[in-house]
Design a protein around this motif. Structure first.
Motif, mmCIF file in Angstrom:
data_model
loop_
_atom_site.group_PDB
_atom_site.id
_atom_site.type_symbol
_atom_site.label_atom_id
_atom_site.label_comp_id
_atom_site.label_asym_id
_atom_site.label_seq_id
_atom_site.Cartn_x
_atom_site.Cartn_y
_atom_site.Cartn_z
ATOM 1 N N TYR A 180 0.837 -1.209 0.000
ATOM 2 C CA TYR A 180 0.000 0.000 0.000
ATOM 3 C C TYR A 180 0.869 1.255 0.000
ATOM 4 O O TYR A 180 0.618 2.195 -0.755
ATOM 5 N N LEU A 181 1.897 1.294 0.845
ATOM 6 C CA LEU A 181 2.766 2.469 0.916
ATOM 7 C C LEU A 181 3.487 2.709 -0.402
ATOM 8 O O LEU A 181 3.676 3.860 -0.824
ATOM 9 N N ASN A 182 3.894 1.636 -1.072
ATOM 10 C CA ASN A 182 4.578 1.783 -2.365
ATOM 11 C C ASN A 182 3.623 2.268 -3.449
ATOM 12 O O ASN A 182 3.996 3.061 -4.313
ATOM 13 N N ARG A 183 2.390 1.810 -3.414
ATOM 14 C CA ARG A 183 1.433 2.141 -4.473
ATOM 15 C C ARG A 183 0.860 3.540 -4.306
ATOM 16 O O ARG A 183 0.572 4.237 -5.276
ATOM 17 N N GLU A 226 -2.695 11.212 7.146
ATOM 18 C CA GLU A 226 -3.434 10.393 8.113
ATOM 19 C C GLU A 226 -3.370 8.917 7.732
ATOM 20 O O GLU A 226 -3.086 8.059 8.573
ATOM 21 N N HIS A 227 -3.640 8.607 6.452
ATOM 22 C CA HIS A 227 -3.586 7.208 5.999
ATOM 23 C C HIS A 227 -2.171 6.657 6.094
ATOM 24 O O HIS A 227 -1.967 5.508 6.521
ATOM 25 N N ARG A 228 -1.196 7.444 5.662
ATOM 26 C CA ARG A 228 0.189 6.966 5.678
ATOM 27 C C ARG A 228 0.657 6.682 7.110
ATOM 28 O O ARG A 228 1.276 5.649 7.383
ATOM 29 N N ASP A 229 0.348 7.583 8.049
ATOM 30 C CA ASP A 229 0.770 7.383 9.441
ATOM 31 C C ASP A 229 0.109 6.152 10.050
ATOM 32 O O ASP A 229 0.740 5.400 10.806
ATOM 33 N N ARG A 240 0.708 0.644 12.072
ATOM 34 C CA ARG A 240 0.285 -0.763 12.105
ATOM 35 C C ARG A 240 1.428 -1.682 11.679
ATOM 36 O O ARG A 240 1.590 -2.782 12.219
ATOM 37 N N LEU A 241 2.222 -1.251 10.728
ATOM 38 C CA LEU A 241 3.360 -2.051 10.276
ATOM 39 C C LEU A 241 4.363 -2.236 11.414
ATOM 40 O O LEU A 241 4.877 -3.346 11.618
#
Length: 398
Positions: free
Chosen positions: A163-166, A173-176, A181-182
Motif C-alpha cells: 500500500y505504501l509503495n502504491r 493520516e492514511h500513511r501514518d 500498524r506495520l
C-alpha cells in the motif's frame, strides 16, 4: 417548393425566411446546382458537391416593358420583340455569362463553415472531458480508500508495504496509520519468536491473548494443542484425556484421544470391579479361617492355572492345601487384609473378557494353645471377569 436546408439537412420551404430547425436564412439565399441538383448557399459561390460555378444573377431592370394595355410584358413577349428588332439573317447574341475573373474567384473561395457549430462542438467536448476526468479521479479515490481499509484489516506486512509503495502521495493520516500498524506487526513478530522458542504453553497463550489478530495465532494454537496432547498421553489417565477433549473440541488429536479413552475404560478397574475383587478375597480367607471347604472351592475357577506353584490345579488341590495349612495344633486362625495395599490391573484377553492381576498384603493371626503368632504374606493372584480366582500364590514376608 420543399428543399433540404444546406446547413442542417432538414426539410424546409425554399421561400421560408429562415430554417425552423437551425435558424439559418433560406429565402433568397439558396440556389440549386444546374449540374447535379444540390441545394447550397448562393454565398458559397460553387456547388459543394460538384464544384460547378453558380449561374449569374441578372440585375433587375429599372423599367419593365409594358404592353399596350399597360400590363408588364411577359418574357416571351420581350423575346419576340427582341427577335423582330434584329436584322434578318443575323443570329441571336447570347447573354453574356459571368466574367472569367469572377468565375476564378468563385472557385478559389473555400466553403464557409458555421462558427456556431464549431463553438458548440468544442464546448461539448470540454464538458465530456471534464466529466470523464471527474469520474476517473473519483474512482481513484475510491480505490485508494478500499485498499487502505483492506490494509488496516490485514496482518500481513507485505500488504501494508505494498500500500505504501502504491500510494506514496496518500494523505498523511492514511500513511501514518499504515506505518504505525506495520511497526506493531513487526514488534509482534519479535514477541512471536520469543514465544515459540520458549515452547511454553503459557507463553504461547499469552501471545494469542495480546495479539488476537496475528497471523501466528493459528500456529500458536496448533503448538498448544500438541503440548496438551503430549501431557494427556503421558498421564495415561481418562481424566486427563477428557480434559484435553474439553479444551480442544476441534483439536488434531481428538480421534486418538477418544480411542485411548475407550482403551483405558476397558483396562481401567472400575469401582464396581474393585468391590467384586475385594469381596472375593475376603470370602477366600474367611473360608480358610473357618475351614469351610465348599465355600473355599466356590471362590476358585474350575481349572486353576497356578495354585501355590502347582499348574492346572483343581478344587481338590485347594482342599488339600487347606488341610495342610490348618494344622491340628492351631486352635484359631484369623486373616486380615490391608485394604490400602490392593494393587489391581486389568487386561483384556478377548472381546469382553478380562483378567485382573491382584496383589495385596494379608496378616495371619494364629493361636496355638496359649501362644499366638503373627505372620505377614504378600498375595499374588489372578481373577477372571466372572469373579473366580484363576491363580493364587503366597509369599511369606516374616
Amino acid at each position: 417548393m420543399i428543399i433540404k436546408c444546406p446547413e442542417c439537412g432538414h426539410s424546409v420551404s425554399e421561400r421560408a425566411p429562415i430554417c425552423p430547425h437551425c435558424g439559418v436564412e433560406i429565402s433568397g439565399k439558396t440556389t440549386r446546382c444546374s449540374h447535379c441538383g444540390e441545394i447550397y448557399f448562393i454565398s458559397d459561390g460553387v456547388c459543394p458537391s460538384c464544384h460547378q460555378a453558380a449561374a449569374p444573377v441578372s440585375s433587375p431592370r429599372a423599367v419593365t416593358p409594358a404592353s399596350s394595355s399597360g400590363s408588364p410584358l411577359t418574357s416571351a413577349a420581350v423575346s419576340t420583340a427582341a427577335s423582330s428588332a434584329r436584322p434578318a439573317g443575323q443570329p441571336a447574341t447570347p447573354t453574356p455569362s459571368t466574367p472569367p475573373a469572377q468565375q476564378q474567384s468563385s472557385h478559389d473561395q473555400p466553403p464557409k463553415r458555421s462558427h456556431a457549430a464549431l463553438i458548440a462542438s468544442f464546448v461539448f467536448a470540454c464538458v465530456v472531458l471534464a466529466t470523464l476526468f471527474y469520474f476517473y479521479q473519483r474512482s481513484q479515490r475510491d480505490k485508494e480508500t478500499e485498499d487502505y481499509e483492506f490494509a488496516m484489516r490485514s496482518t500481513d506486512e507485505e500488504v501494508l508495504k505494498s500500500y505504501l509503495n502504491r500510494y506514496g502521495d496518500t494523505s498523511a493520516e492514511h500513511r501514518d496509520s499504515i506505518e504505525y500498524r506495520l511497526l506493531a506487526l513487526q514488534k509482534g513478530d519479535e514477541e512471536w519468536q520469543n514465544a515459540i522458542l520458549s515452547n511454553s504453553r503459557s507463553a504461547l497463550q499469552r501471545y494469542i491473548d495480546q495479539h488476537p489478530e496475528s497471523v501466528h495465532c493459528r500456529e500458536a494454537e496448533n503448538i498448544i494443542d500438541s503440548l496438551d496432547w503430549i501431557a494427556a498421553q503421558k498421564s495415561n489417565s481418562e481424566e486427563a484425556l477428557r480434559t484435553y477433549l474439553s479444551q480442544h473440541a476441534n483439536g488434531r488429536y481428538i480421534d486418538e484421544a477418544s480411542v485411548l479413552i475407550e482403551k483405558l475404560r476397558l483396562t481401567t478397574v472400575q469401582p464396581g470391579e474393585k468391590d467384586m475383587i475385594t469381596s472375593l478375597f475376603r470370602k477366600f480367607f474367611q473360608s480358610v479361617s473357618s475351614r469351610d471347604e465348599a465355600s473355599l472351592v466356590s471362590t476358585m475357577s474350575m481349572v486353576i492355572d497356578n495354585f501355590l506353584g502347582k499348574s492346572n490345579a483343581t478344587g481338590s488341590d485347594v482342599v488339600t492345601f487347606l488341610n495342610k495349612f490348618y494344622k491340628d495344633d492351631i486352635s484359631k486362625m484369623i486373616w486380615h487384609i490391608e485394604p490400602s495395599s490392593y494393587k489391581i490391573t486389568k487386561t483384556e484377553v478377548a472381546e469382553d473378557e478380562f483378567r485382573y492381576e491382584v496383589t495385596f498384603t494379608a496378616r495371619q493371626d494364629v493361636e496355638r494353645g496359649a501362644e499366638s503368632e503373627v505372620h505377614t504374606y504378600r498375595v499374588n493372584a489372578h481373577v477372571t471377569n466372572d469373579g473366580c480366582i484363576s491363580s493364587f500364590n503366597l509369599t511369606k514376608l516374616n
